[in-house]
Motif scaffolding. Structure first.
Motif, PDB file in Angstrom:
ATOM      1  N   UNK A   4      -3.023 -17.323  -8.300  1.00 21.95           N
ATOM      2  CA  UNK A   4      -2.720 -16.219  -9.228  1.00 21.95           C
ATOM      3  C   UNK A   4      -3.327 -14.885  -8.805  1.00 21.95           C
ATOM      4  N   UNK A   5      -4.603 -14.892  -8.416  1.00 21.56           N
ATOM      5  CA  UNK A   5      -5.251 -13.642  -8.020  1.00 21.56           C
ATOM      6  C   UNK A   5      -4.614 -13.079  -6.756  1.00 21.56           C
ATOM      7  N   UNK A   6      -4.374 -13.954  -5.763  1.00 24.66           N
ATOM      8  CA  UNK A   6      -3.781 -13.494  -4.502  1.00 24.66           C
ATOM      9  C   UNK A   6      -2.380 -12.955  -4.724  1.00 24.66           C
ATOM     10  N   UNK A   7      -1.593 -13.634  -5.561  1.00 19.85           N
ATOM     11  CA  UNK A   7      -0.223 -13.180  -5.822  1.00 19.85           C
ATOM     12  C   UNK A   7      -0.202 -11.864  -6.581  1.00 19.85           C
ATOM     13  N   UNK A   8      -1.090 -11.720  -7.571  1.00 17.16           N
ATOM     14  CA  UNK A   8      -1.140 -10.471  -8.336  1.00 17.16           C
ATOM     15  C   UNK A   8      -1.608  -9.321  -7.453  1.00 17.16           C
ATOM     16  N   UNK A   9      -2.617  -9.557  -6.630  1.00 17.05           N
ATOM     17  CA  UNK A   9      -3.087  -8.513  -5.731  1.00 17.05           C
ATOM     18  C   UNK A   9      -1.992  -8.096  -4.752  1.00 17.05           C
ATOM     19  N   UNK A  10      -1.271  -9.087  -4.228  1.00 17.58           N
ATOM     20  CA  UNK A  10      -0.190  -8.780  -3.303  1.00 17.58           C
ATOM     21  C   UNK A  10       0.911  -7.995  -4.008  1.00 17.58           C
ATOM     22  N   UNK A  11       1.177  -8.293  -5.260  1.00 22.32           N
ATOM     23  CA  UNK A  11       2.200  -7.570  -6.013  1.00 22.32           C
ATOM     24  C   UNK A  11       1.793  -6.121  -6.214  1.00 22.32           C
ATOM     25  N   UNK A  12       0.531  -5.897  -6.581  1.00 23.74           N
ATOM     26  CA  UNK A  12       0.039  -4.534  -6.779  1.00 23.74           C
ATOM     27  C   UNK A  12       0.114  -3.748  -5.475  1.00 23.74           C
ATOM     28  N   UNK A  13      -0.340  -4.371  -4.383  1.00 24.39           N
ATOM     29  CA  UNK A  13      -0.328  -3.689  -3.093  1.00 24.39           C
ATOM     30  C   UNK A  13       1.104  -3.432  -2.635  1.00 24.39           C
ATOM     31  N   UNK A  14       2.016  -4.354  -2.923  1.00 16.76           N
ATOM     32  CA  UNK A  14       3.423  -4.148  -2.573  1.00 16.76           C
ATOM     33  C   UNK A  14       3.990  -2.937  -3.304  1.00 16.76           C
ATOM     34  N   UNK A  15       3.623  -2.794  -4.586  1.00 16.63           N
ATOM     35  CA  UNK A  15       4.064  -1.622  -5.336  1.00 16.63           C
ATOM     36  C   UNK A  15       3.486  -0.345  -4.733  1.00 16.63           C
ATOM     37  N   UNK A  16       2.233  -0.411  -4.328  1.00 16.20           N
ATOM     38  CA  UNK A  16       1.617   0.756  -3.698  1.00 16.20           C
ATOM     39  C   UNK A  16       2.335   1.099  -2.398  1.00 16.20           C
TER      40      UNK A  16
ATOM     41  N   UNK B  20      -7.828  -3.372   2.854  1.00 15.19           N
ATOM     42  CA  UNK B  20      -8.522  -4.377   3.679  1.00 15.19           C
ATOM     43  C   UNK B  20      -8.878  -5.631   2.884  1.00 15.19           C
ATOM     44  N   UNK B  21      -9.222  -5.443   1.592  1.00 13.82           N
ATOM     45  CA  UNK B  21      -9.553  -6.597   0.761  1.00 13.82           C
ATOM     46  C   UNK B  21      -8.344  -7.513   0.593  1.00 13.82           C
ATOM     47  N   UNK B  22      -7.157  -6.924   0.518  1.00 14.48           N
ATOM     48  CA  UNK B  22      -5.944  -7.722   0.380  1.00 14.48           C
ATOM     49  C   UNK B  22      -5.752  -8.639   1.581  1.00 14.48           C
ATOM     50  N   UNK B  23      -6.041  -8.137   2.781  1.00 16.91           N
ATOM     51  CA  UNK B  23      -5.920  -8.957   3.992  1.00 16.91           C
ATOM     52  C   UNK B  23      -6.868 -10.146   3.914  1.00 16.91           C
ATOM     53  N   UNK B  24      -8.103  -9.909   3.484  1.00 14.52           N
ATOM     54  CA  UNK B  24      -9.095 -10.983   3.389  1.00 14.52           C
ATOM     55  C   UNK B  24      -8.694 -12.011   2.335  1.00 14.52           C
ATOM     56  N   UNK B  25      -8.184 -11.550   1.199  1.00 12.75           N
ATOM     57  CA  UNK B  25      -7.788 -12.463   0.121  1.00 12.75           C
ATOM     58  C   UNK B  25      -6.594 -13.313   0.545  1.00 12.75           C
ATOM     59  N   UNK B  26      -5.599 -12.688   1.188  1.00 11.36           N
ATOM     60  CA  UNK B  26      -4.434 -13.446   1.638  1.00 11.36           C
ATOM     61  C   UNK B  26      -4.816 -14.469   2.707  1.00 11.36           C
ATOM     62  N   UNK B  27      -5.754 -14.108   3.566  1.00 13.21           N
ATOM     63  CA  UNK B  27      -6.219 -15.047   4.583  1.00 13.21           C
ATOM     64  C   UNK B  27      -6.986 -16.201   3.946  1.00 13.21           C
ATOM     65  N   UNK B  28      -7.816 -15.899   2.952  1.00 14.47           N
ATOM     66  CA  UNK B  28      -8.560 -16.937   2.239  1.00 14.47           C
ATOM     67  C   UNK B  28      -7.608 -17.899   1.540  1.00 14.47           C
ATOM     68  N   UNK B  29      -6.570 -17.348   0.888  1.00 14.47           N
ATOM     69  CA  UNK B  29      -5.583 -18.202   0.228  1.00 14.47           C
ATOM     70  C   UNK B  29      -4.873 -19.092   1.239  1.00 14.47           C
TER      71      UNK B  29
END
Length: 289
Positions: A44-56, A222-231
């Motif tokens: 959930x956190x990774x998907x929501x973060x990716x959605x926010x970053x995609x909008x950005x 950069x945090x998004x890259x780390x979170x997606x890699x962790x997921x």
């Protein structure tokens, strides 16, 4: 035809192997539960973060941040996630083949493609297939996945992208679906792109930046890259345990079938030996008369 002693020895050997496969299945099943819970909890956190970053990425100008700006087709980095151990079916071979296929299919699109591998099995599979394209291999980290590990690898990738060593970064891993199903997934980490289904939502979403747009982007991207890699690491770990449990279950069933066939062969050979001995005794008795 093998002797009774040889057949009996082989039956014992298969039984010993079956005990090992059953034990490995139980260990993998215990690890799978924890790994699956961790992977599901991280989604959930990774998907929501990716959605926010995609909008950005849709709303910001291309020069708003280097991670949002598409570059040329000079050098690309492929990060492949595998395991350090085998005996897990096609878990290691499938993403490794996908990485080899990706390099082959994009050799004309990119002037040079490098490969970074997590897990020694991916290295062993691709060492003689892609040669010097393997630039770095991480070992002994898949058994205990932590965010700190993902952060260190993510920082290395981010640094290489920021200094323009690479123009794009791709991630290949096994996404966990169930204990028997793992989907090989190819994702583009950098530059960040909006998903097709999210593009129509970008115009309806607005953001207030605090303290400033530049500082927020410099921190969250950069945090998004780390979170997606962790997921992805958690998904890969859960997939590994599921694949190993399934493979060991299949191996145990195959061992049971082999034991049954060998036991039947042993009984037939034993019956044939007894029949032969009886015939020799009867023939000897008849010759004495």
């Amino acid at each position: 035809m093998p002797s009774l002693k040889d057949i009996k020895k082989r039956i014992g050997s298969v039984k010993n192997t079956q005990q090992i496969t059953k034990a490995m299945k139980m260990v993998a099943a215990a690890k799978l539960r924890r790994a699956q819970e961790a992977a599901v909890a991280a989604r959930p956190y990774a998907q929501k973060l990716h959605k926010v970053v995609s909008h950005l990425a849709q709303r910001e100008e291309a020069d708003g941040h280097p991670f949002l700006s598409p570059r040329g087709k000079d050098r690309a980095l492929v990060l492949l996630l595998t395991a350090d151990r085998g005996l897990c079916g096609g878990f290691n071979a499938n993403p490794s083949k996908e990485a080899e296929r990706f390099i082959r299919n994009n050799s004309e699109g990119y002037a040079h493609i490098d490969l970074m591998i997590i897990g020694r099995k991916g290295r062993d599979f691709l060492r003689n297939r892609v040669g010097d394209k393997i630039t770095k291999v991480y070992e002994d980290i898949t058994g205990n996945v932590t965010f700190k590990t993902a952060q260190l690898i993510g920082e290395d990738i981010v640094l290489k992208y920021e200094d323009e060593t690479y123009d794009a970064v791709y991630l290949i891993y096994n996404a966990f679906q169930s204990a028997v199903v793992q989907n090989v997934t190819v994702e583009q980490l950098l530059p960040i792109q909006a998903q097709e289904e999210e593009k129509h939502e970008a115009d309806s979403v607005d953001y207030l930046y605090e303290p400033s747009r530049g500082e927020v982007l410099a921190d969250i991207l950069p945090k998004m890259v780390e979170v997606q890699l962790f997921r992805a690491l958690l998904e890969s770990n859960a997939s590994e345990q599921g694949a190993r449990m399934s493979a060991m279950d299949s191996a145990s069933r195959n061992a049971s079938e082999m034991i049954g066939k060998l036991t039947l062969q042993y009984n037939r050979a034993r019956q044939a030996a007894i029949t032969k001995e009886l015939m020799e005794i009867i023939s000897g008795a008849e010759s004495i008369k």
